[in-house]
Write a protein that holds these residues in place. Structure first.
Motif, PDB file in Angstrom:
ATOM      1  N   UNK A  11       0.731  -1.438  -0.623  1.00 34.36           N
ATOM      2  CA  UNK A  11      -0.450   0.238  -0.070  1.00 34.36           C
ATOM      3  C   UNK A  11       1.141   1.216  -0.065  1.00 34.36           C
ATOM      4  N   UNK A  12       1.933   1.005   0.797  1.00 34.87           N
ATOM      5  CA  UNK A  12       2.240   2.040   1.043  1.00 34.87           C
ATOM      6  C   UNK A  12       3.369   2.413  -0.927  1.00 34.87           C
ATOM      7  N   UNK A  13       3.287   2.047  -1.725  1.00 36.95           N
ATOM      8  CA  UNK A  13       4.170   1.543  -2.677  1.00 36.95           C
ATOM      9  C   UNK A  13       2.717   2.908  -3.540  1.00 36.95           C
ATOM     10  N   UNK A  18       0.862   6.990  -6.094  1.00 37.46           N
ATOM     11  CA  UNK A  18      -0.936   8.032  -6.546  1.00 37.46           C
ATOM     12  C   UNK A  18      -0.184   9.722  -6.327  1.00 37.46           C
ATOM     13  N   UNK A  19       0.912  10.059  -7.172  1.00 43.80           N
ATOM     14  CA  UNK A  19       1.297  11.349  -6.874  1.00 43.80           C
ATOM     15  C   UNK A  19       1.676  11.006  -8.267  1.00 43.80           C
ATOM     16  N   UNK A  20       1.721  10.055  -8.960  1.00 45.47           N
ATOM     17  CA  UNK A  20       2.463  10.021 -10.539  1.00 45.47           C
ATOM     18  C   UNK A  20       1.765  10.360 -11.293  1.00 45.47           C
ATOM     19  N   UNK A  21       2.330   9.884 -12.920  1.00 43.90           N
ATOM     20  CA  UNK A  21       1.395  10.010 -13.895  1.00 43.90           C
ATOM     21  C   UNK A  21       1.094   8.692 -14.672  1.00 43.90           C
ATOM     22  N   UNK A  22       1.353   7.173 -13.573  1.00 36.83           N
ATOM     23  CA  UNK A  22       0.983   6.488 -13.642  1.00 36.83           C
ATOM     24  C   UNK A  22      -0.806   6.065 -13.544  1.00 36.83           C
ATOM     25  N   UNK A  23      -1.666   6.478 -12.091  1.00 33.18           N
ATOM     26  CA  UNK A  23      -2.748   6.567 -12.307  1.00 33.18           C
ATOM     27  C   UNK A  23      -3.527   7.018 -13.287  1.00 33.18           C
ATOM     28  N   UNK A  99      -5.482  16.110  -6.128  1.00 34.09           N
ATOM     29  CA  UNK A  99      -4.537  16.598  -6.631  1.00 34.09           C
ATOM     30  C   UNK A  99      -3.279  16.530  -7.989  1.00 34.09           C
ATOM     31  N   UNK A 100      -4.071  15.109  -8.810  1.00 34.42           N
ATOM     32  CA  UNK A 100      -3.024  15.040  -9.420  1.00 34.42           C
ATOM     33  C   UNK A 100      -3.802  14.917 -10.936  1.00 34.42           C
TER      34      UNK A 100
END
Length: 358
Positions: A11-13, A18-23, A99-100
């Motif tokens: 979950x930490x990963x 969640x901050x990156x463009x991978x979402x 925010x992403x």
């Protein structure tokens, strides 16, 4: 124990991603699973908060996860950093996703529905999360929750729970800015206008102008020095909109006729500006004898169909608004000579069309 530590690590990963463009590849199902995971770990925090052995093991796992190979810590740790963070991991995840900008529309709307499900009886923990998110949104200019991409015209826009949430947050933020005097409300709105999707922001403005004012206690009104305090955010919003003629034109051209009629019926100052704009648009139409229709002098201008639709909507409003519109049309018709022959005066033809219901 090892299974719990592995879940914590994974979950930490997820929180880091969640901050990156991978979402951008996340779908609604992924959003729901991530939030369920975060809520589960929040319960783990509550259950094992006083269990020294388990807490120490989790702290060590989190500490080792984000260390560099040389043993130093990264400048900014992207995931969970300590056991205490588990108590608010659902809040951290929600904030980062809101925010992403890489998050897709379907996933973003699913996230909002999960966080703000609307009428119901949420438990105390969910209410606390919603309150924390609302506070964060207000403090961060409500930009994250104003990002509504892909919304089309909605006849019942003010009843849409998502847009209503944006409108409420916008008014609260405007009031906070006005009270803090750290930034002008107009400056905040101009900044949002430059950064946010235009059509979505216009819908939020309209919904905010239709919200009833939230009255404050009488004592607070007196302390603030007048009757202007209730609905201060709405007052600032209307003042800014009327002071920006360029945005006002886009507001009146872009939003549906019925929605504009509702807003105009609530705000007389805006109605007068709207009516002046309709007058100006009508005067830029000329009658094409060969086609037998009213056409615009330039591409992109208002059309006969648009003008008729907007006047028809105004004439279907309550009597004061309807009477004022019909009086104005009769006055403009008289100024053109009062002709009853079609094709001579745009106002004559509009009155005839409105009377016939065409």
């Amino acid at each position: 124990m090892e299974s719990l530590l592995q879940q914590l690590e994974r979950f930490s990963e997820v929180l880091a991603v969640s901050r990156t463009t991978h979402v951008s590849s996340w779908d609604p199902a992924t959003i729901r699973r991530a939030l369920q995971w975060a809520r589960y770990l929040r319960h783990v925090h509550r259950r094992f908060g006083r269990h020294v052995r388990i807490r120490t093991a989790m702290e060590r796992r989190l500490e080792s996860q984000w260390k560099r190979e040389d043993g130093s810590r990264p400048a900014s740790v992207p995931g969970l950093t300590n056991f205490r963070a588990l108590g608010s991991c659902d809040l951290l995840l929600s904030q980062r996703l809101l925010a992403n900008r890489a998050l897709g529309d379907a996933a973003f709307h699913c996230l909002l529905r999960q966080l703000f499900p609307g009428p119901g009886v949420p438990d105390a923990e969910e209410e606390a999360l919603q309150g924390s998110l609302a506070l964060c949104a207000r403090r961060r200019s409500a930009v994250h929750l104003l990002r509504l991409n892909g919304f089309g015209e909605k006849p019942a826009l003010r009843d849409d729970p998502l847009i209503k949430t944006q409108a409420e947050l916008l008014l609260e933020r405007l009031q906070e800015v006005g009270e803090a005097q750290a930034q002008s409300p107009g400056g905040l709105l101009s900044g949002l206008w430059e950064r946010l999707p235009r059509n979505s922001f216009l819908e939020v403005i309209a919904a905010a102008l239709l919200l009833p004012p939230s009255p404050r206690p009488p004592k607070e009104i007196l302390e603030l020095g007048g009757s202007k305090a209730p609905g201060e955010g709405g007052h600032e919003l209307l003042h800014w909109l009327l002071g920006r003629s360029d945005i006002m034109v886009v507001f009146c051209r872009s939003l549906p006729a019925g929605l504009l009629t509702s807003v105009a019926g609530r705000h007389p100052e805006l109605f007068r500006v709207y009516l002046d704009l309709l007058t100006d648009w009508g005067r830029h139409l000329h009658y094409d004898l060969q086609k037998g229709i009213w056409v615009g002098a330039e591409a992109g201008g208002a059309t006969w169909e648009e003008l008729h639709s907007r006047f028809q909507s105004l004439c279907q409003a309550t009597l004061p608004l309807k009477d004022e519109v019909l009086t104005a049309l009769e006055s403009w018709k008289a100024q053109d000579g009062g002709f009853e022959v079609p094709g001579v005066s745009i106002w004559t033809d509009l009155l005839l069309a409105l009377e016939s219901g065409a």
